[in-house]
Design an enzyme around this catalytic site. Structure first.
Site, PDB file in Angstrom:
ATOM      1  N   CYS A  23       0.827  -1.213   0.000  1.00 55.43           N
ATOM      2  CA  CYS A  23       0.000   0.000   0.000  1.00 55.43           C
ATOM      3  C   CYS A  23       0.864   1.268   0.000  1.00 55.43           C
ATOM      4  O   CYS A  23       1.592   1.527   0.954  1.00 55.43           O
ATOM      5  CB  CYS A  23      -0.904  -0.040   1.236  1.00 55.43           C
ATOM      6  SG  CYS A  23      -1.695   1.512   1.648  1.00 55.43           S
ATOM      7  N   CYS A  26       0.137   3.797   2.776  1.00 53.78           N
ATOM      8  CA  CYS A  26       0.617   3.242   4.055  1.00 53.78           C
ATOM      9  C   CYS A  26       2.100   3.548   4.246  1.00 53.78           C
ATOM     10  O   CYS A  26       2.537   3.848   5.366  1.00 53.78           O
ATOM     11  CB  CYS A  26       0.400   1.731   4.107  1.00 53.78           C
ATOM     12  SG  CYS A  26      -1.322   1.225   3.973  1.00 53.78           S
TER      13      CYS A  26
END
Length: 99
Positions: A23, A26
């Site tokens: 991600c 993230c």
């Protein structure tokens, strides 16, 4: 799961970061969370949970996307948000629950 529940109950303020290695947002959020933790010190506990390695917990918390942040105060959920957050926003939200 019992260790997880104990952590949430035993710390005054706990920020859970549901994340994934693949991600992009993230990865951007990780150093922001470190800065927030450094600034708030021992008053904040940050738990990172990889949704791919902990699917049971992610399902229990109905995590649909990453990053998802959930803030607990004294064992109760007080805030939840999916998506990238700025350091200033996170500090403001966390401090609003520590006063």
């Amino acid at each position: 799961m019992s260790t997880f529940n104990k952590l949430i109950q035993s710390n005054n303020i706990v920020l859970i970061d549901f994340t994934a290695s693949w991600c992009g947002p993230c990865q951007v959020l990780a150093p922001i969370l470190k800065e927030v933790k450094d600034e708030l010190g021992d008053s904040l506990k940050v738990l990172k949970i990889d949704v791919d390695k902990n699917q049971l917990i992610a399902t229990k918390f109905q995590v649909q996307g990453v990053p998802t942040l959930i803030l607990y105060k004294e064992g109760k959920q007080v805030w939840r948000q999916s998506g990238l957050q700025s350091k200033q926003d996170l500090l403001k939200i966390i401090r609003s629950h520590t006063d």
